[in-house]
Each structure stands twice: as C-alpha cells, then as structure tokens.
Design a protein around this motif. Structure first.
Motif, mmCIF file in Angstrom:
data_model
loop_
_atom_site.group_PDB
_atom_site.id
_atom_site.type_symbol
_atom_site.label_atom_id
_atom_site.label_comp_id
_atom_site.label_asym_id
_atom_site.label_seq_id
_atom_site.Cartn_x
_atom_site.Cartn_y
_atom_site.Cartn_z
ATOM 1 N N ASP A 54 47.667 43.423 54.971
ATOM 2 C CA ASP A 54 48.333 42.130 54.793
ATOM 3 C C ASP A 54 49.571 42.023 55.682
ATOM 4 O OD1 ASP A 54 48.658 39.565 53.411
ATOM 5 O OD2 ASP A 54 50.407 40.509 52.465
ATOM 6 N N ASP A 55 50.356 43.084 55.740
ATOM 7 C CA ASP A 55 51.540 43.083 56.610
ATOM 8 C C ASP A 55 51.152 42.921 58.077
ATOM 9 O OD1 ASP A 55 53.110 43.419 54.388
ATOM 10 O OD2 ASP A 55 53.550 45.536 54.762
ATOM 11 N N LEU A 56 50.075 43.591 58.497
ATOM 12 C CA LEU A 56 49.608 43.481 59.875
ATOM 13 C C LEU A 56 49.178 42.052 60.192
ATOM 14 C CD1 LEU A 56 48.847 44.891 62.546
ATOM 15 C CD2 LEU A 56 46.589 45.292 61.544
ATOM 16 N N GLU A 57 48.453 41.424 59.277
ATOM 17 C CA GLU A 57 48.026 40.044 59.484
ATOM 18 C C GLU A 57 49.219 39.097 59.563
ATOM 19 O OE1 GLU A 57 45.286 39.314 56.312
ATOM 20 O OE2 GLU A 57 43.599 40.153 57.425
ATOM 21 N N GLN A 58 50.218 39.320 58.736
ATOM 22 C CA GLN A 58 51.417 38.470 58.780
ATOM 23 C C GLN A 58 52.148 38.631 60.102
ATOM 24 O OE1 GLN A 58 53.914 39.023 55.350
ATOM 25 N NE2 GLN A 58 52.315 38.414 53.923
ATOM 26 N N MET A 59 52.231 39.862 60.604
ATOM 27 C CA MET A 59 52.894 40.087 61.895
ATOM 28 C C MET A 59 52.126 39.402 63.018
ATOM 29 S SD MET A 59 54.243 44.054 61.494
ATOM 30 C CE MET A 59 53.479 44.480 63.000
ATOM 31 N N ARG A 60 50.813 39.453 62.972
ATOM 32 C CA ARG A 60 50.003 38.794 64.006
ATOM 33 C C ARG A 60 50.160 37.276 63.942
ATOM 34 N NH1 ARG A 60 44.364 42.234 63.866
ATOM 35 N NH2 ARG A 60 45.192 44.051 64.969
ATOM 36 N N MET A 62 52.775 35.669 62.969
ATOM 37 C CA MET A 62 54.118 35.311 63.424
ATOM 38 C C MET A 62 54.192 35.310 64.948
ATOM 39 S SD MET A 62 56.515 37.343 60.698
ATOM 40 C CE MET A 62 57.991 36.981 61.628
ATOM 41 N N ARG A 63 53.396 36.132 65.631
ATOM 42 C CA ARG A 63 53.416 36.211 67.082
ATOM 43 C C ARG A 63 52.720 35.027 67.740
ATOM 44 N NH1 ARG A 63 51.039 41.713 68.611
ATOM 45 N NH2 ARG A 63 51.360 42.549 66.585
ATOM 46 N N GLN A 64 51.771 34.433 67.049
ATOM 47 C CA GLN A 64 51.029 33.323 67.650
ATOM 48 C C GLN A 64 51.897 32.069 67.674
ATOM 49 O OE1 GLN A 64 47.468 32.992 65.361
ATOM 50 N NE2 GLN A 64 46.576 34.847 66.176
ATOM 51 N N PRO A 65 51.848 31.323 68.809
ATOM 52 C CA PRO A 65 52.691 30.116 68.894
ATOM 53 C C PRO A 65 52.206 28.996 68.028
ATOM 54 C CG PRO A 65 51.527 30.533 70.985
ATOM 55 C CD PRO A 65 51.170 31.612 70.022
#
Length: 65
Positions: A54-60, A62-65
C-alpha cells in the motif's frame, strides 16, 4: 536553575520497524483465535506485506503528474 530541554532524535528504520512489529504483536495477542507466536507470525507477515504494498502504491501515485 537552567533546565535542559530533552531533544529527541528521529527513530532509525530498524527502531521504527521494531516498534511497528511490537505494537502489532500486542494487538494480535488480544485475539482469542490466535494462541501463540506460531499462529500470529503468518498473519503478521501478511499484514506487513499488504502495508508495504500500500505504501509503495501511494508513493507511485504521488509521483505521477
């Protein structure tokens, strides 16, 4: 008299993980269906996997514009 203020240093990754595992185990000990660490270990592993995913998905996201 001069009081010294206590400065707390941020926890290291190992300390954070240890704290997370300890608090999770404390909560899981209250579950009546789990009698020992051998019962709790697979569940704890699965919960940690889902949390990290879940943390990894949230970080990804956040990176997408």
């Amino acid at each position: 008299m001069v009081r010294k203020t206590k400065t707390t240093q941020p926890l290291t990754t190992v300390q954070q993980l240890g704290s997370l595992i300890k608090s999770s185990r404390d909560v899981m000990r209250k579950d009546k269906g789990l009698s020992g660490d051998l019962d709790r270990l697979p569940m704890l592993t699965w919960i940690m996997f889902l949390k990290f995913l879940d943390d990894l998905e949230q970080m990804r996201n956040m990176r997408q514009p």
